[in-house]
Write an enzyme that holds these catalytic residues in place. Structure first.
Site: not given
Ligand code: F3S
Length: 290
Positions: A12, A48, A105, A135, A173, A201, A229-230
């Site tokens: 992402c 991860h 992020c 997080e 997120t 997110c 990785s969740s």
């Molecule tokens: Fe990635 Fe940031 Fe969304 S790390 S999953 S773009 S909150």
């Protein structure tokens, strides 16, 4: 065999940014004269993904895995990963004169700001997420009062708070949207005074929606991601609902596909910390062999 690769599979925006930050730091330090180079650290694994982390390790980037070790550090560059960290982590680095390169992020940063501002006003914070996830630990560390973490509808039903108080609900997120809504509904039905900020997110939401659609039309579904990785684990959960034959793999080596004769479509998706080369490898293997 029809192979469908999710467009949203892979890094992402936030993860890509964090990985690029490490690459930039390596180049920056290498461009300096030998005596002026600073050691590079990441606070926790940058993503991860074992391969990416060991690749960076080979280039001299070390992982600091505890607050105690960070406290002992007096020199170097510490990169904060996309998950973000609690406020006290920044305070320690500042006190020790360590250079902080912040790759949190921006979507996570926004949650830190909301939590900090609201809690300073005396509002109680509820974080919908998985307690213990880095997080969530980071978000907790921006509240000036003690936040509550709710990870399930059961926990929301059990919650007993003060109805005369104001609450602000934010989310991890990568939390599942429908689960978040169910939890929020419980707080509303129980008549709590809540201000809800859906901080899930979009990247996660889009990835989950796309994975859900693909899995419903696939005979076989492959989810590529690290078990730690969740967001990858959640993708697997979602895909398994849509497609009984869902495989969760980390790399091509883990893939032992058994494809029944009746199968026509294979779907592929990947978590936010899965590098493109692994996705490509899996995709071309499936296309070549089935
Ligand atoms: Fe990635 Fe940031 Fe969304 S790390 S999953 S773009 S909150």
């Amino acid at each position: 065999m029809n192979v469908i690769l999710a467009e949203s599979a892979g890094f992402c925006f936030g993860v890509e940014r964090a990985v690029n930050t490490v690459r930039e730091q390596i180049l920056l330090q290498q461009s300096k004269a030998e005596g002026e180079r600073l050691p590079i650290y990441t606070y926790g694994s940058i993503i991860h993904n074992k391969q990416v982390v060991s690749d960076f390790e080979n280039q001299g980037v070390l992982v600091i895995d505890s607050l105690e070790k960070l406290e002992q550090l007096k020199k170097g560059v510490v990169i904060i990963r996309s998950h973000g960290v609690a406020k006290n982590v920044y305070d320690i680095m500042e006190k020790n004169g360590v250079t902080c390169v912040d790759a949190t992020c921006p979507f996570v940063k926004r949650i830190h700001k909301i939590v900090h501002t609201e809690s300073e006003k005396g509002v109680s914070i509820i974080i919908v997420g998985n307690d213990g996830h880095p997080e969530v630990e980071g978000i907790k560390g921006w509240a000036v009062n003690r936040p509550v973490v709710i990870g399930s509808t059961e926990e929301a039903l059990e919650f007993e708070g003060d109805k005369s108080k104001e609450y602000c609900i934010v989310s991890q997120t990568t939390f599942q949207n429908d689960k978040f809504q169910d939890i929020v509904d419980i707080f509303c039905k129980k008549d709590y005074n809540v201000n809800v900020v859906n901080t899930i997110c979009n990247a996660t939401h889009e990835r989950q929606e796309e994975a859900c659609k693909i899995s419903e039309n696939a005979d076989i579904m492959i989810v590529i991601g690290d078990p730690q990785s969740s967001n990858s684990r959640k993708l697997f959960e979602i895909c398994r609902k849509g497609c009984e034959r869902t495989y969760f793999i980390q790399t091509l080596d883990d893939l032992h596909l058994e494809i029944p004769d009746s199968a026509k479509t294979v779907g592929i998706t990947a978590g936010a910390s899965t590098p493109n080369n692994i996705i490509e490898e899996v995709q071309s293997y499936v296309r070549r062999n089935f």
